[in-house]
Design a protein around this motif. Structure first.
Motif, PDB file in Angstrom:
ATOM      1  N   GLY A   1      -5.679  -2.903   0.289  1.00 39.34           N
ATOM      2  CA  GLY A   1      -6.028  -4.148  -0.373  1.00 39.34           C
ATOM      3  C   GLY A   1      -4.959  -4.675  -1.313  1.00 39.34           C
ATOM      4  O   GLY A   1      -4.970  -5.861  -1.662  1.00 39.34           O
ATOM      5  N   ILE A   2      -4.054  -3.800  -1.766  1.00 39.18           N
ATOM      6  CA  ILE A   2      -3.013  -4.222  -2.712  1.00 39.18           C
ATOM      7  C   ILE A   2      -1.616  -3.926  -2.172  1.00 39.18           C
ATOM      8  O   ILE A   2      -0.658  -3.852  -2.934  1.00 39.18           O
ATOM      9  CB  ILE A   2      -3.207  -3.539  -4.081  1.00 39.18           C
ATOM     10  CG1 ILE A   2      -3.251  -2.009  -3.941  1.00 39.18           C
ATOM     11  CG2 ILE A   2      -4.475  -4.051  -4.766  1.00 39.18           C
ATOM     12  CD1 ILE A   2      -3.214  -1.286  -5.272  1.00 39.18           C
ATOM     13  N   ALA A   3      -1.507  -3.770  -0.856  1.00 38.27           N
ATOM     14  CA  ALA A   3      -0.208  -3.437  -0.248  1.00 38.27           C
ATOM     15  C   ALA A   3       0.846  -4.491  -0.567  1.00 38.27           C
ATOM     16  O   ALA A   3       2.020  -4.167  -0.764  1.00 38.27           O
ATOM     17  CB  ALA A   3      -0.363  -3.276   1.263  1.00 38.27           C
ATOM     18  N   ASP A   4       0.429  -5.768  -0.642  1.00 38.05           N
ATOM     19  CA  ASP A   4       1.398  -6.813  -0.937  1.00 38.05           C
ATOM     20  C   ASP A   4       1.959  -6.683  -2.342  1.00 38.05           C
ATOM     21  O   ASP A   4       3.138  -6.975  -2.586  1.00 38.05           O
ATOM     22  CB  ASP A   4       0.769  -8.189  -0.742  1.00 38.05           C
ATOM     23  CG  ASP A   4      -0.476  -8.406  -1.593  1.00 38.05           C
ATOM     24  OD1 ASP A   4      -1.140  -7.411  -1.943  1.00 38.05           O
ATOM     25  OD2 ASP A   4      -0.790  -9.572  -1.917  1.00 38.05           O
ATOM     26  N   LEU A   5       1.135  -6.215  -3.287  1.00 35.78           N
ATOM     27  CA  LEU A   5       1.615  -6.016  -4.655  1.00 35.78           C
ATOM     28  C   LEU A   5       2.600  -4.856  -4.723  1.00 35.78           C
ATOM     29  O   LEU A   5       3.596  -4.915  -5.457  1.00 35.78           O
ATOM     30  CB  LEU A   5       0.441  -5.736  -5.593  1.00 35.78           C
ATOM     31  CG  LEU A   5      -0.645  -6.799  -5.734  1.00 35.78           C
ATOM     32  CD1 LEU A   5      -1.706  -6.331  -6.720  1.00 35.78           C
ATOM     33  CD2 LEU A   5      -0.048  -8.129  -6.174  1.00 35.78           C
ATOM     34  N   ILE A   6       2.315  -3.795  -3.979  1.00 42.41           N
ATOM     35  CA  ILE A   6       3.181  -2.620  -3.994  1.00 42.41           C
ATOM     36  C   ILE A   6       4.502  -2.920  -3.291  1.00 42.41           C
ATOM     37  O   ILE A   6       5.591  -2.682  -3.832  1.00 42.41           O
ATOM     38  CB  ILE A   6       2.477  -1.426  -3.330  1.00 42.41           C
ATOM     39  CG1 ILE A   6       1.188  -1.076  -4.089  1.00 42.41           C
ATOM     40  CG2 ILE A   6       3.405  -0.207  -3.280  1.00 42.41           C
ATOM     41  CD1 ILE A   6       0.328  -0.043  -3.395  1.00 42.41           C
ATOM     42  N   GLU A   7       4.413  -3.454  -2.098  1.00 44.54           N
ATOM     43  CA  GLU A   7       5.626  -3.710  -1.311  1.00 44.54           C
ATOM     44  C   GLU A   7       6.435  -4.862  -1.886  1.00 44.54           C
ATOM     45  O   GLU A   7       7.656  -4.923  -1.692  1.00 44.54           O
ATOM     46  CB  GLU A   7       5.232  -3.982   0.137  1.00 44.54           C
ATOM     47  CG  GLU A   7       4.613  -2.757   0.811  1.00 44.54           C
ATOM     48  CD  GLU A   7       4.058  -3.049   2.199  1.00 44.54           C
ATOM     49  OE1 GLU A   7       4.088  -4.225   2.611  1.00 44.54           O
ATOM     50  OE2 GLU A   7       3.585  -2.096   2.851  1.00 44.54           O
ATOM     51  N   GLY A   8       5.771  -5.758  -2.609  1.00 46.41           N
ATOM     52  CA  GLY A   8       6.468  -6.879  -3.226  1.00 46.41           C
ATOM     53  C   GLY A   8       7.084  -6.553  -4.578  1.00 46.41           C
ATOM     54  O   GLY A   8       7.668  -7.424  -5.214  1.00 46.41           O
TER      55      GLY A   8
END
Length: 247
Positions: A49-56
């Motif tokens: 659910g928060i992969a975009d925050l981590i990878e970004g």
């Protein structure tokens, strides 16, 4: 997604694991559900659910073991002894885990704490006791009164100072002003399965919000619908909804 596991020794509660996810961003200290391990967030789909925050590069997650099996979950021990042992866990987090985060994420603007179920208790407890280190505490379906967790025996100072519903109610003067100026607590709970019985997460969040409001401590109570259960799929949605605004 960058991932690294680190095992850290402590004299009080044995060896504990920390798993870091991400390469840059605001540090988020993650506590699992009751008696959980550092890899529980990954194994239960919370990272999706928060992969975009981590990878970004907006967040770096530091997921830790709970060690509840040595403290709050050991119902063979009187509550005061469980609380005393929990103090050893607090020292491990403050002395060892925070040092790791500070060296790995230099110059950060404060650690966000996040936890689900009993992990929500840990997240809010650390945020209220040390808002200078943890200015944001996010609880997903937490309960904040350890004396109600199959409590027995005479309860003293250790239980009091491990119980946010007790020690926040007793805050006053300069210390209360200090907490007010630094803390920001988010209490999230559903109204569906297992959020009232047996976990008492819904009434626990409502009661904690009332106490924080009475003391003027910045907080938010976010109640989800009657379909929102005490379970990982809902915690994944709640974390994805709320975490971006803090990072």
């Amino acid at each position: 997604m960058e991932r690294e596991q680190i095992d850290l020794d402590t004299q009080d509660v044995g060896r504990g694991s920390v798993i870091r996810y991400g390469h840059w961003g605001r540090p988020v200290l993650v506590f699992p559900s009751e008696a959980g391990r550092a890899w529980d967030f990954e194994n239960n789909g919370m990272l999706e659910g928060i992969a975009d925050l981590i990878e970004g590069g907006r967040v770096k997650l530091y997921c830790v073991d709970s060690m509840d099996h040595l403290t709050w979950s050991d119902n063979s021990l009187p509550t005061e002894e469980r609380a005393r042992r929990h103090g050893g866990y607090e020292h491990w987090v403050l002395d060892t885990v925070v040092s790791l985060i500070d060296s790995d994420s230099p110059g950060h603007r404060g650690i966000v704490t996040v936890g689900a179920s009993m992990g929500g208790y840990h997240a809010v407890n650390f945020a209220l006791k040390r808002p200078d280190l943890f200015p944001v505490g996010i609880s997903l379906s937490g309960n904040f009164d350890p004396s109600s967790w199959h409590g027995w025996g005479e309860m003293g100072e250790a239980t009091y100072f491990a119980n946010p519903t007790a020690y926040v109610s007793g805050m006053e003067g300069e210390h209360l002003d200090w907490v007010r100026s630094r803390a920001n607590v988010l209490l999230v709970a559903g109204q569906g399965a297992f959020e009232v019985h047996p976990t008492r997460s819904l009434p626990g969040a409502q009661r904690m919000a009332e106490i924080l409001a009475s003391k003027g401590i910045p907080h938010e109570l976010d109640l989800w619908g009657h379909d929102s259960a005490h379970d990982w799929p809902w915690w994944r949605k709640q974390l994805a909804h709320h975490l971006p605004r803090f990072c």
